[in-house]
Design an enzyme around this catalytic site. Structure first.
Site, PDB file in Angstrom:
ATOM      1  N   GLU A  96       4.259  -5.277   3.825  1.00  0.00           N
ATOM      2  CA  GLU A  96       3.142  -5.825   4.403  1.00  0.00           C
ATOM      3  C   GLU A  96       3.624  -6.994   5.039  1.00  0.00           C
ATOM      4  O   GLU A  96       3.142  -7.505   6.290  1.00  0.00           O
ATOM      5  CB  GLU A  96       1.943  -6.185   3.013  1.00  0.00           C
ATOM      6  CG  GLU A  96       0.992  -5.032   2.928  1.00  0.00           C
ATOM      7  CD  GLU A  96       1.646  -3.795   2.266  1.00  0.00           C
ATOM      8  OE1 GLU A  96       2.893  -4.015   1.690  1.00  0.00           O
ATOM      9  OE2 GLU A  96       0.895  -2.872   1.766  1.00  0.00           O
ATOM     10  N   HIS A 165      -6.551  -4.151  -8.117  1.00  0.00           N
ATOM     11  CA  HIS A 165      -6.851  -3.601  -7.075  1.00  0.00           C
ATOM     12  C   HIS A 165      -8.467  -3.763  -6.753  1.00  0.00           C
ATOM     13  O   HIS A 165      -9.116  -2.868  -5.922  1.00  0.00           O
ATOM     14  CB  HIS A 165      -6.782  -2.083  -7.110  1.00  0.00           C
ATOM     15  CG  HIS A 165      -5.300  -1.194  -6.779  1.00  0.00           C
ATOM     16  ND1 HIS A 165      -4.028  -1.812  -7.373  1.00  0.00           N
ATOM     17  CD2 HIS A 165      -5.108  -0.613  -5.713  1.00  0.00           C
ATOM     18  CE1 HIS A 165      -3.273  -1.155  -6.677  1.00  0.00           C
ATOM     19  NE2 HIS A 165      -3.900  -0.326  -5.674  1.00  0.00           N
TER      20      HIS A 165
HETATM   21  C1  LIG Z   1       1.977  -3.869  -1.606  1.00  0.00           C
HETATM   22  C2  LIG Z   1       1.307  -2.364  -1.509  1.00  0.00           C
HETATM   23  N1  LIG Z   1       1.016  -1.909  -0.626  1.00  0.00           N
HETATM   24  C3  LIG Z   1       0.720  -0.452  -0.531  1.00  0.00           C
HETATM   25  C4  LIG Z   1       0.131  -0.053  -1.696  1.00  0.00           C
HETATM   26  C5  LIG Z   1      -0.433   1.090  -1.772  1.00  0.00           C
HETATM   27  N2  LIG Z   1       0.500   2.425  -2.247  1.00  0.00           N
HETATM   28  C6  LIG Z   1       0.435   2.632  -3.438  1.00  0.00           C
HETATM   29  S1  LIG Z   1       1.541   3.624  -3.950  1.00  0.00           S
HETATM   30  C7  LIG Z   1       2.291   3.808  -2.263  1.00  0.00           C
HETATM   31  C8  LIG Z   1       3.236   4.689  -2.205  1.00  0.00           C
HETATM   32  C9  LIG Z   1       4.683   4.476  -2.821  1.00  0.00           C
HETATM   33  O1  LIG Z   1       5.556   5.384  -2.756  1.00  0.00           O
HETATM   34  P1  LIG Z   1       6.897   5.080  -3.393  1.00  0.00           P
HETATM   35  O2  LIG Z   1       7.437   3.953  -3.636  1.00  0.00           O
HETATM   36  O3  LIG Z   1       7.735   6.084  -2.849  1.00  0.00           O
HETATM   37  O4  LIG Z   1       6.401   5.574  -4.907  1.00  0.00           O
HETATM   38  P2  LIG Z   1       5.953   7.153  -5.428  1.00  0.00           P
HETATM   39  O5  LIG Z   1       4.371   6.907  -5.487  1.00  0.00           O
HETATM   40  O6  LIG Z   1       6.538   8.094  -4.630  1.00  0.00           O
HETATM   41  O7  LIG Z   1       6.075   7.183  -6.913  1.00  0.00           O
HETATM   42  C10 LIG Z   1       1.431   2.960  -1.479  1.00  0.00           C
HETATM   43  C11 LIG Z   1       1.891   2.634  -0.034  1.00  0.00           C
HETATM   44  C12 LIG Z   1       0.428  -0.915  -2.935  1.00  0.00           C
HETATM   45  N3  LIG Z   1       0.157  -0.453  -4.143  1.00  0.00           N
HETATM   46  N4  LIG Z   1       0.883  -1.840  -2.862  1.00  0.00           N
END
Ligand SMILES: Cc1ncc(C[n+]2csc(CCOP(=O)(O)OP(=O)(O)O)c2C)c(N)n1
Ligand SMILES: [Mg+2]
Lengths: 374, 431
Positions: A96, A165
């Site tokens: 972000e 959230h």
């Molecule tokens: C700062 C922020 N931006 C966006 C999100 C929304 N979000 C939640 S999980 C996710 C994907 C994360 O992917 P990864 O780091 O690969 O972890 P995984 O879910 O695959 O375990 C996103 C974009 C968030 N939680 N926090």
């Protein structure tokens, strides 16, 4: 405070209110939509607004997490990647601070970015750019660098997602000079305000609500026209009333309207103001209404302290103090991080009943003593 | 050697030759635009084109050097029967617990975002089972199984998910926010990247307590494990903390659970160099890539990294290549991951693989493993019954715990502590 409030100077009198209270409030017009031709959801309203503005102006582009191939985490950008291609609908990595800064830089340099936050909670990681890079540049540069950018995404309490959230950022961003802050409620609001935000020369924080995305609202042919646009800084009287003014924004407008229905059955005619614009705040509309009803209930989902209700109350104290017949009532979220447990969560966010009770208190019709409801 | 997860190469050895040549060719761009700008932005496609899936990638590290690496390459690292069974039980617990969560979610017993861990069990078990009670774990929103591995009782995790007063956070945290101070589980963090500095801070405290306060035991430093995903490795906080952790030689292991996707964003579309482990050497710390579907390999790498941290030699970055068997959360339609990719990884189920190994190596019999599975079924069943029968949090709980100091709101006009005034700052809540 009460005693002071009664020292009114201007017109408007208790008697007339009494009369109004006795009149069947059901006569008050419901929603003021003009000849509803069609119903669309808030999601469709946002989607079509994005689509039309992107089609009208090639310097408009959309960036954010999952806006492209995934069609948006909440499907707001559905179909836009197919239509405008990946040059203009950009899936960003989860950064972000980075992509918001990039959006701001692009706005400095001739483009009109729309930055989607998957939810506004995540804008916390980008708030430096929103405030320091976007909001202040026009001023710091003495008008040389304007920042036509929209920051948008769902804001406010969602359901069952816990403290991180589920939070309203209206007061946070409304605190900042150089930002415009909009909060649509209906499909009409969503379309008209988003188009206005995209066309606006300044940074706009556009606060949507996840729980409203799927809700349908009647819209007129005018609203569906691609030229449709709403003015920034103007509230909408969502329902006319005589006895008490209820201000609300976003999802709380729906609650305020429900409360007004209940109040009407009990002979209280509530005027519901949909703020639409949090900053600039439509002080004129709020004060005009309070001068008519002499009572005010503010409703917001955010925390009470230093919130939108506090600001509205102050604007009324400054401009229409002598018109007030009762203490201003503030309905807000509980002053705690959002709990996860469903029963606690329900207690932490305003409910329709809270608004009804507050309005009755303001009209001295309280069945429930103040201390019990707080 | 093809199956080797790491070579004896020093971590600072350049790896460009390898990474350059093997990169999967970009897929033709999908969608309307075909400009080269667009192509750059949309490089790659499904993660199943990742080079690692076709050619086991050798990764440099000085952690696993010489004979040990060769051994690890040839077969699995040796484990005792007890270790194997402990690991098996923990992985089965993770799996059965999460499957139960899905059921309970669909029955409306839990709500909001529920992110399940199926498929990634080898990482949690492989790492966390090596920790002491005083060691810390910092997790994400995908945190149930990390909590279980660290020893938080399943019934308290389940009750938390049900939003009950008996949950490990009395129902105040929820699925994405598991905390347990007695287990040094310092939280599930719902924001991307947010847990990494917090974990680094815990590691800082461990070092401070050791060196300034002289508190640690004879074993060395308490170690912190930071778990996070591939998508998170594109966030600035990751890089900031790699730098500080190495600069200050903090006792931390950065454990990347690279499941190849961040919601619907393929790792290959999100990152300029998909080999995450390589970012370790850039900051002067070892970077290791390990097959995250092989718990024994994970455990081997974890042991080295944890011991290294404990000895005060600083942080390690470990990239575990794994896969989630379900959507991002139970609300995710999961339409972008290709079926053949899912099948590929389903065939590499880490629990099935361990089971096979245990039986082949005669560490335990099939029926012994069955009885472990049965035991776990009972544990999880009991957890659900416990959670279901537990009371909801009382109304009064809403305003508790905002401050550690119950008098934290200060003194009101009546001379009393404001926190004692039920009307103070509670908004509309009727408590
Ligand atoms: C700062 C922020 N931006 C966006 C999100 C929304 N979000 C939640 S999980 C996710 C994907 C994360 O992917 P990864 O780091 O690969 O972890 P995984 O879910 O695959 O375990 C996103 C974009 C968030 N939680 N926090
Ligand atoms: Mg991932």
């Amino acid at each position: 405070m009460l005693g002071v409030a009664r020292r009114r100077l201007g017109s408007g009198c208790v008697l007339s209110q009494l009369a109004q209270a006795l009149r069947p409030a059901a006569a008050a017009p419901a929603r003021t939509y003009s000849a509803a031709a069609k119903e669309i959801t808030v999601r469709e309203a946002l989607n079509t607004a994005l689509d039309e503005e992107m089609s009208a102006d090639p310097s408009v582009f959309l960036m954010g997490e999952e806006v492209g191939e995934y069609q948006g985490a909440y499907k707001i950008s559905k179909g836009l990647l197919d239509k405008y291609g990946p040059d203009r609908v950009l899936d960003t990595p989860i950064t972000e601070a980075g992509f918001t800064g990039i959006g701001v830089g692009a706005a400095y340099h001739g483009l009109r970015p729309i930055v989607e936050f998957m939810t506004f909670n995540f804008s916390m990681q980008a708030i430096d750019h929103i405030i320091n890079s976007a909001a202040k540049s026009n001023y710091m540069s003495a008008g040389q660098i304007s920042v036509p950018i929209v920051f948008r995404g769902p804001n406010g309490a969602a359901a069952g997602v816990g403290a991180q959230h589920s939070q309203c950022y209206a007061a946070w961003y409304a605190h900042v000079p150089g930002l415009k802050v909009l909060a649509p409620y209906s499909a009409e609001d969503a379309r008209g305000l988003l188009k206005a935000a995209i066309r606006d020369p300044d940074p706009v924080v556009f606060l949507e609500n996840e729980l409203l995305y799927g809700e349908s609202f009647p819209v007129s042919a005018e609203v569906l026209d691609s030229s449709f646009c709403l003015p920034i800084g103007k509230a909408k009287i969502e329902r006319q009333g005589k006895d008490v003014t209820i201000t609300a924004f976003s999802k709380m407008v729906g609650y305020a309207l429900q409360a007004a229905d209940i109040l009407a059955k009990e002979g209280i005619s509530a005027e519901v103001i949909n703020l639409r614009s949090i900053r600039p705040l439509d002080r004129a509309a709020i004060n005009a209404s309070v001068r008519k009803t002499n009572r005010l209930v503010t409703v917001e989902e955010g925390f009470p302290q230093h919130g939108i209700g506090a600001e509205i109350c102050m604007s009324v104290v400054e401009d229409s103090f002598e018109y007030l017949d009762a203490p201003v009532e503030r309905i807000a979220g509980a002053d705690v991080p959002m709990p996860y447990a469903a029963n606690l969560e329900r207690m932490a966010v305003p409910q329709v009943d809270d608004i009804v009770r507050a309005a009755k208190r303001a009209c001295y019709r309280a069945a429930v003593p103040m201390a019990a409801t707080a | 050697m093809a199956a080797a997860s790491f070579t004896a190469a020093k971590f600072l050895v350049p790896v460009a030759a390898r990474s350059g040549g093997e990169r999967a060719p970009p897929l033709p761009p999908v969608g309307a635009s075909s400009s080269s700008f667009a192509r750059t932005l949309r490089r790659g496609g499904g993660a199943h084109h990742h080079p690692r899936l076709r050619t086991a990638l050798a990764v440099s590290s000085d952690l696993v050097a010489g004979n040990k690496a060769a051994q690890a390459a040839a077969t699995h690292p040796a484990v005792t029967r007890e270790e194997a069974l402990e690991v098996y039980e923990d992985m089965v617990l993770g799996r059965v617990f999460e499957d139960m969560c899905a059921q309970m979610y669909y029955r409306g017993k839990m709500f909001g975002f529920v992110h399940l861990y199926n498929g990634q069990e080898a990482v949690s078990t492989g790492f966390i089972k090596l920790l002491n009670q005083a060691d810390c774990v910092v997790s994400t929103y995908r945190d149930h199984v990390h909590a279980l591995s660290k020893g938080v009782p399943p019934r308290n995790v389940m009750a938390e998910l049900f939003g009950k007063a008996t949950g490990c956070c009395r129902g105040q945290g929820g699925s994405m926010h598991m905390f347990s101070a007695p287990h040094n589980l310092l939280g599930g963090f719902a924001f991307i990247g947010e847990g990494i500095p917090v974990a680094t801070g815990a590691a800082f405290a461990a070092k401070y307590r050791h060196e300034v306060l002289k508190e640690s035991g004879p074993d060395g430093l308490d170690v912190t494990l930071a778990f996070f995903g591939d998508g998170t490795c594109n966030n600035g906080q990751f890089f900031e903390c790699l730098n500080m952790a190495q600069l200050w030689k903090l006792p931390i292991v950065f454990v990347v659970e690279n499941n190849l996707w961040a919601i619907g964003m393929s790792h290959l579309r999100a990152t300029s160099d998909p080999e995450i482990w390589k970012k370790g050497p850039s900051f002067g710390m070892p970077g290791v890539h390990v097959d995250g579907m092989d718990v024994l390999k994970v455990r081997e790498v974890a042991k080295e990294a944890i011991e290294r941290a404990r000895r005060g030699e600083g942080p390690t970055l470990v990239e575990c290549e794994t896969y989630r068997f379900r959507g991002h959360s139970l609300a995710d339609p999961d339409e972008l991951r290709k079926p053949d990719e899912k099948t590929h990884y389903a065939a590499r189920d880490p629990i099935t693989a361990l089971k096979k190994y245990i039986i082949e190596e005669n560490l335990a019999t099939e029926s012994e493993l069955k009885s472990i599975e049965k035991k776990i079924d009972d544990v999880v069943e009991e957890a659900v019954e416990f959670a279901d029968a537990s009371p909801h949090p009382p109304r009064s709980q809403l305003l508790e715990n905002v401050f550690a100091d119950p008098k934290g709101f200060g003194i009101g006009p009546d001379g009393k502590y404001r926190c004692e005034d039920p009307k103070f700052t509670q908004g509309t809540a009727q408590v």
